[in-house]
Design an enzyme around this catalytic site. Structure first.
Site, short mmCIF file in Angstrom:
data_model
loop_
_atom_site.label_atom_id
_atom_site.label_comp_id
_atom_site.label_asym_id
_atom_site.label_seq_id
_atom_site.Cartn_x
_atom_site.Cartn_y
_atom_site.Cartn_z
CG ASP A 139 -1.55 0.69 1.20
OD1 ASP A 139 -3.03 1.30 0.19
OD2 ASP A 139 -1.38 1.80 2.13
CD GLU A 182 -1.90 2.91 -3.12
OE1 GLU A 182 -2.51 3.70 -3.67
OE2 GLU A 182 -2.16 2.44 -1.98
N GLY A 205 -14.46 4.20 -1.36
CA GLY A 205 -14.42 4.40 -0.75
C GLY A 205 -13.86 5.61 -0.10
CG ASN A 206 -10.44 7.31 -0.35
OD1 ASN A 206 -10.70 7.19 0.31
ND2 ASN A 206 -8.54 7.56 -0.71
#
Length: 608
Positions: free
Chosen positions: A257, A294, A395-396
Site C-alpha cells: 500500500d 501502489e 470508499g474515498n
C-alpha cells in the site's frame, strides 16, 4: 518459517518456546504468561526468555519497566484485540491439501479485490470460501484481500493495522485464513494480500514507548513520524513480515500500500531489499510469487515484470492514471486529483494505453505544478494493473458511491469494461463490480473515545466542500456506526436481477475471451510498452473521440478501435491498420470513413 527470524516467538524443536522482544528503550522487560519471568537483555536491546512449558496456544505479553503490559509486535494472533495478550501459533501444524500448488504466471492474473468483513454477511475467512466458485465462474484467476493485519475494534478497512503479523480475530483464526488460501489453491485461484508498511494504525501501537528507534521525527507522514527503515531492526521487521505471509500462509503475492508515503525508506530502499528477500523464497520453493505496488510517484525504476523471481523490483503497479482518465471521461468529475485529467481525459487514456503512465515527469496541476512520474514506455503492459474501480476510488467518496451510479451512460461503462478486460494489462475489479452492484463501500472504523470523534469530525470536514449543498453534516455516513458497515456488505442476491445478470454475463464473456484468445499471446514479462518494436509494443492514435490501438503480441497483433463518445463518429485513417483482423469482440473493425456507433468498442486479432 524455515528462514531465520528475529521477531516473534520461536517454537523449539525439543519443546518449549523462546520469546524475544526488541526494546532498546526499556530498562527491564518481563514475560507475562501464567507467571512473570524476567527476560535477559543483550547489548543491542533484544530481550529473550525461554519457557520450557510453553507451546502453541500459550497466551503471553510483555511488561515494560514493571508497568506497561503490551502484546508482541510480531504476534501471530490476538484473540482479544490489539491490546490483549498474544497467542503462540505453530504454523507447521496446519494440514495443507494443495501441496503441489506453485501458483500461476503473472500474465494470467485477473484480480478481484475484496474486503473480508463485507464480502459476505458473515464477514469471515471461512465465509469467503463459500463464494470462491462464484469468483471462478465470473472469470477471475485471483482474489486480493484488503489488509487483514490486526486492527483495533470490530471493523476496519484494514489500513489501521497495528500488529502486522496477526490476522484480525474478527475474521477468524490463523488456521481459518490458511483454509481460505488452501481452498482457493485447490480451485486454481491465486490469493494476494494487501500489506501496509508506510505507517502503524493510531490505536494500539506501543512501539514508540519501548522502541522509539522505529520512528524518525526528521520525516513526517500523514500519520505522524515516519517509520525509519534505515534502522536494521526496523527494516528486518517489515521484510520478515512480507516473507512471513508468503511462507506461512502461502499467499501468491503481496500488494504494498502507498509506498510513496514511506517517508524514510533507507538506502538502498527497503522496497529493494524486501523484493530480494521474497525472490529468495520464490527461488527456493519454485513458486510464482508476484509483488505489486501502489505508488503515486509513478516510479518506473521499481517495475520489471520479466524476472522469474523478484530481484529488487516489482511485477507491476496499480495504475491510478488509467482509473482517473476513465473516471473523468465517464462522470465529468473534476474535483481533487481528477483535475489532472480534466483537460482531455481521452488524451490521457491514449497515453496510458501506449506507454504506461499518463504522468511521466509532467507537472501535476493537483500537486501545484510539481512534476510527477518517470518515463515508462520501455515497460511492458504487464507492469500496469488497470482498473475502473477499487476500494479507494469508491470508499474515498463521502457516500462510497460506485461507478454505475455516477456515470451518465450505461453504454459508456460497458465500453470501459470492454477495453479494461481485453487489453494486455492485468485487470482488477472490486467485489460486486462484475455484476454492477450498487452497494456502497463507505469508509468505516471502530475507534473509541477522542480518537473516534476526531475521525468522525475529520470525515465531515473532508467532504464539507464537495457536499456544501447538503444542510446537515449527518448526511455523510458516520464511519463509526455498525449501520455504515452493514451498508457495505455485498448484495449477492441481486446478481439474479435482470440488469445485474446481464452485466455479469457481459463481464464473464469478456473474461472468457481474455483467457482463451488474449492471454496465450501475452509474453510473460517481455517486450516494450511503447513504440513499434518489442513483443508488447503499442501503437495508439486518437482522432477526436476515436481511439485506435495495436499491440504486437506473440503470434500476431491485438487491435482496438473505440468511439469514446455519446455521439456517432467517423472511423479515422488509422483504422486502415486494423484491416484483415478477425473480429474478437464487438462489430468487425471499421474501415476509414465508416460510421462508429456511440461508445462502440471493437477488438480484433490478426495472426502474424
Amino acid at each position: 518459517m524455515t528462514t531465520a527470524t528475529r521477531f516473534g516467538p520461536i517454537l523449539d524443536a525439543d519443546g518449549g518456546v523462546t520469546f524475544r522482544l526488541w526494546a532498546p528503550a526499556a530498562t527491564s522487560v518481563d514475560l507475562v504468561t501464567a507467571t512473570s519471568t524476567p527476560m535477559r537483555r543483550d547489548a543491542t536491546g533484544w530481550y529473550e526468555a525461554r519457557i520450557a512449558g510453553a507451546r502453541a496456544g500459550t497466551h503471553y505479553a510483555f511488561r515494560i519497566d514493571g508497568d506497561l503490559v503490551v502484546p508482541d509486535p510480531a504476534s501471530a494472533f490476538q484473540p482479544h484485540d490489539v491490546t490483549g495478550a498474544s497467542e503462540v501459533v505453530d504454523h507447521r501444524a496446519f494440514a495443507w491439501s494443495a501441496n503441489d500448488w506453485k501458483g500461476r504466471p503473472w500474465r494470467e492474473a485477473v484480480i478481484l479485490e475484496l474486503h473480508v468483513g463485507t464480502f459476505t454477511a458473515a464477514g469471515t475467512f471461512r465465509a469467503v470460501i463459500d463464494r470462491l466458485d462464484d469468483v471462478i465462474a465470473a472469470g477471475f484467476t485471483a482474489i486480493e484481500l484488503m489488509p487483514v493485519a490486526d486492527f483495533p475494534g470490530r471493523w476496519n478497512w484494514g489500513y489501521d493495522g497495528v500488529l502486522w503479523y496477526a490476522p484480525d480475530s474478527a475474521y477468524g483464526r490463523p488456521e481459518d485464513l490458511k483454509a481460505l488460501v488452501d481452498a482457493a489453491h485447490q480451485k486454481g485461484l491465486m490469493v494476494f494480500l494487501d500489506v501496509v508498511y508506510n505507517h502503524f494504525g493510531p490505536e494500539g501501537n506501543y512501539l514508540g514507548r519501548y522502541a522509539p528507534a522505529f520512528f524518525t521525527e526528521n520525516v513526517h507522514t500523514p500519520w505522524g513520524a515516519a517509520i525509519d527503515y534505515a534502522v536494521p531492526e526496523v527494516r528486518a521487521f517489515a521484510i520478515e513480515n512480507a516473507v512471513f505471509w508468503l511462507e506461512n500462509y502461502r499467499f501468491d503475492g503481496l500488494r504494498l500500500d502507498a509506498v510513496h508515503a514511506i517517508g524514510a525508506p533507507g538506502e538502498p530502499s527497503v522496497l529493494v531489499d524486501l523484493s530480494r528477500a521474497v525472490g529468495e523464497l520464490a527461488a527456493r520453493t519454485g513458486r510464482h510469487i508476484h509483488l505489486v505496488l501502489e505508488n503515486d510517484d509513478n516510479a518506473a525504476w521499481l517495475l520489471d515484470p520479466a524476472p522469474a523471481v523478484p530481484d529488487g523490483k516489482y511485477r507491476a503497479q496499480w495504475n491510478d492514471d488509467y482509473h482517473h482518465a476513465w473516471h473523468v471521461l465517464l462522470t465529468g468529475e473534476r474535483q481533487g486529483y481528477y483535475v489532472d485529467y480534466a483537460d482531455d481525459p481521452r488524451r490521457h487514456l491514449a497515453r496510458v494505453l501506449a506507454s504506461g503512465f499518463a504522468y511521466q515527469g509532467e507537472a501535476s496541476p493537483h500537486r501545484k505544478g510539481v512534476n510527477r512520474g518517470e518515463p515508462s514506455a520501455d515497460l511492458p503492459p504487464a507492469a500496469f494493473v488497470s482498473f475502473l474501480q477499487n476500494h479507494d476510488q469508491i470508499g474515498n467518496r463521502a457516500h462510497g458511491d460506485r461507478l454505475d451510479g455516477l456515470a451518465s451512460d450505461a453504454l459508456a461503462v460497458e465500453a470501459a469494461l470492454a477495453v479494461l478486460l481485453l487489453a494486455p494489462m492485468p485487470p482488477l475489479m472490486f467485489m460486486g463490480e462484475e455484476w454492477g452492484s450498487d452497494r456502497p463501500f463507505p469508509f468505516f472504523c471502530d475507534f473509541a473515545g477522542d480518537l473516534a470523534e476526531a475521525v468522525r469530525q475529520g470525515r465531515r470536514r473532508e467532504f464539507a466542500e464537495a457536499y456544501r449543498d447538503q444542510t446537515t453534516a449527518g448526511e455523510v455516513p458516520d464511519p463509526l456506526t455498525e449501520a455504515t458497515v452493514r451498508s457495505a456488505v455485498l448484495d449477492w442476491p441481486t446478481r439474479g436481477q435482470p440488469a445485474h445478470r446481464k452485466r455479469l454475463d457481459f463481464v464473464s464473456t469478456l473474461l472468457k475471451l481474455r483467457r482463451e484468445r488474449v492471454v496465450p499471446h501475452i509474453a510473460e514479462g517481455g517486450g516494450k510498452q511503447g513504440g513499434k518494436q518489442g513483443a508488447g509494443g503499442a501503437e495508439v492514435t486518437l482522432d477526436g473521440a476515436v481511439l485506435t490501438a495495436r499491440w504486437a503480441l506473440d503470434g500476431g497483433t491485438l487491435a482496438l478501435i473505440a468511439n469514446l463518445a455519446a455521439e456517432p463518429a467517423t472511423a479515422p485513417e488509422a483504422a486502415k491498420h486494423l484491416a484483415g483482423g478477425a473480429p474478437l469482440f464487438g462489430p468487425p473493425p471499421a474501415s476509414p470513413g465508416a460510421t462508429l456507433a456511440p461508445w462502440s468498442v471493437s477488438w480484433s486479432w490478426r495472426a502474424a
